[in-house]
Design an enzyme around this catalytic site. Structure first.
Site, PDB file in Angstrom:
ATOM      1  N   GLU A  45       0.839  -1.196   0.000  1.00 20.69           N
ATOM      2  CA  GLU A  45       0.000   0.000   0.000  1.00 20.69           C
ATOM      3  C   GLU A  45       0.877   1.250   0.000  1.00 20.69           C
ATOM      4  OE1 GLU A  45      -2.914   2.516   2.998  1.00 20.69           O
ATOM      5  OE2 GLU A  45      -2.626   0.360   3.376  1.00 20.69           O
ATOM      6  N   ARG A  49       0.116  10.325  -0.039  1.00 19.16           N
ATOM      7  CA  ARG A  49       0.397  11.423   0.894  1.00 19.16           C
ATOM      8  C   ARG A  49       1.553  12.299   0.428  1.00 19.16           C
ATOM      9  NH1 ARG A  49       0.244   8.053   6.650  1.00 19.16           N
ATOM     10  NH2 ARG A  49      -1.691   6.897   6.214  1.00 19.16           N
ATOM     11  N   THR A  73      -4.706   5.942   1.233  1.00 24.15           N
ATOM     12  CA  THR A  73      -5.207   7.303   1.428  1.00 24.15           C
ATOM     13  C   THR A  73      -5.988   7.770   0.198  1.00 24.15           C
ATOM     14  OG1 THR A  73      -3.101   7.658   2.602  1.00 24.15           O
ATOM     15  CG2 THR A  73      -4.620   9.504   2.522  1.00 24.15           C
ATOM     16  N   LYS A 133     -11.491  -1.833   6.234  1.00 22.55           N
ATOM     17  CA  LYS A 133     -10.402  -1.342   7.074  1.00 22.55           C
ATOM     18  C   LYS A 133     -11.012  -0.787   8.364  1.00 22.55           C
ATOM     19  CE  LYS A 133      -6.835   2.302   6.919  1.00 22.55           C
ATOM     20  NZ  LYS A 133      -6.114   3.228   6.016  1.00 22.55           N
TER      21      LYS A 133
END
Length: 212
Positions: A45, A49, A73, A133
């Site tokens: 992952e 960001r 994200t 999640k």
């Protein structure tokens, strides 16, 4: 559109840990991915960001065939589209909206939507998502919260992320409704800066050994 036959459950069950990766330099992307794969971790992952994140995903997708690069994200349909164009094969979000769920489906991206409350779980399930999640895991109630959810949400499996490390990962992984955990400890900032790929491979091996 991204071409993938993956499901969210396959992403979650491939290894006990999905590394949460923040990259500021594309030069680190490929050797990092190779180091993690060498330790038995394939689902990577890369979080959106940093400005370099998409280029890092693209490099891994092109050069490390053994890795399955995903985007973290992911917060909007535009994020999902950009990630798919960069070669991402799954998406992880800190939250969930129906628009994001639709966008990920349109792009062929299995999505792990972020949830922290019962209402958020129900909203995700209404849109057909049952592999979720749990974020931020420790701050939102930790393993005790997940145990409490086993009754009303027995048909849901979770990837808890947030505040999880080698000291408490096994506590989460022992729960029947946890398929894997997410964590950044597999990619320490100092190891990344020093190019200490052997250390990262060893951390990946230790993470794989956490499987219950």
């Amino acid at each position: 559109m991204a071409v993938t036959s993956l499901t969210a459950l396959q992403v979650m069950r491939d290894a006990p840990v999905i590394p949460v990766i923040v990259l500021h330099d594309v030069r680190y992307a490929v050797p990092l991915a190779r180091a993690l794969v060498a330790g038995g971790i394939r689902m990577l992952e890369v979080t959106l960001r940093t400005p370099e994140a998409l280029d890092c995903m693209r490099a891994i997708a092109v050069e490390v065939s053994e890795a399955v690069v995903g985007a973290g994200t992911v917060r909007s349909p535009a994020d999902a589209e950009a990630a798919a164009r960069a070669g991402a094969r799954f998406a992880v979000s800190p939250g969930f909206t129906p628009a994001l769920g639709r966008a990920c489906r349109d792009q062929g991206l299995p999505l792990l939507p972020g949830t922290a409350t019962g209402s958020e779980i129900m909203a995700a399930q209404e849109e057909g998502f049952s592999a979720l999640k749990f974020f931020p895991a420790v701050q939102a109630g930790g393993a005790a919260m997940l145990k409490a959810w086993q009754g009303p949400f027995g048909d849901v499996v979770f990837c808890p992320t947030g505040g999880i490390g080698p000291g408490n990962a096994a506590d989460f992984l022992a729960l029947p409704n946890v398929a894997c955990v997410g964590g950044s400890w597999l990619v320490p900032g100092d190891a990344l800066a020093q190019g200490d790929w052997a250390r990262i491979t060893q951390l990946a091996r230790e993470a794989v050994a956490l499987r219950i």
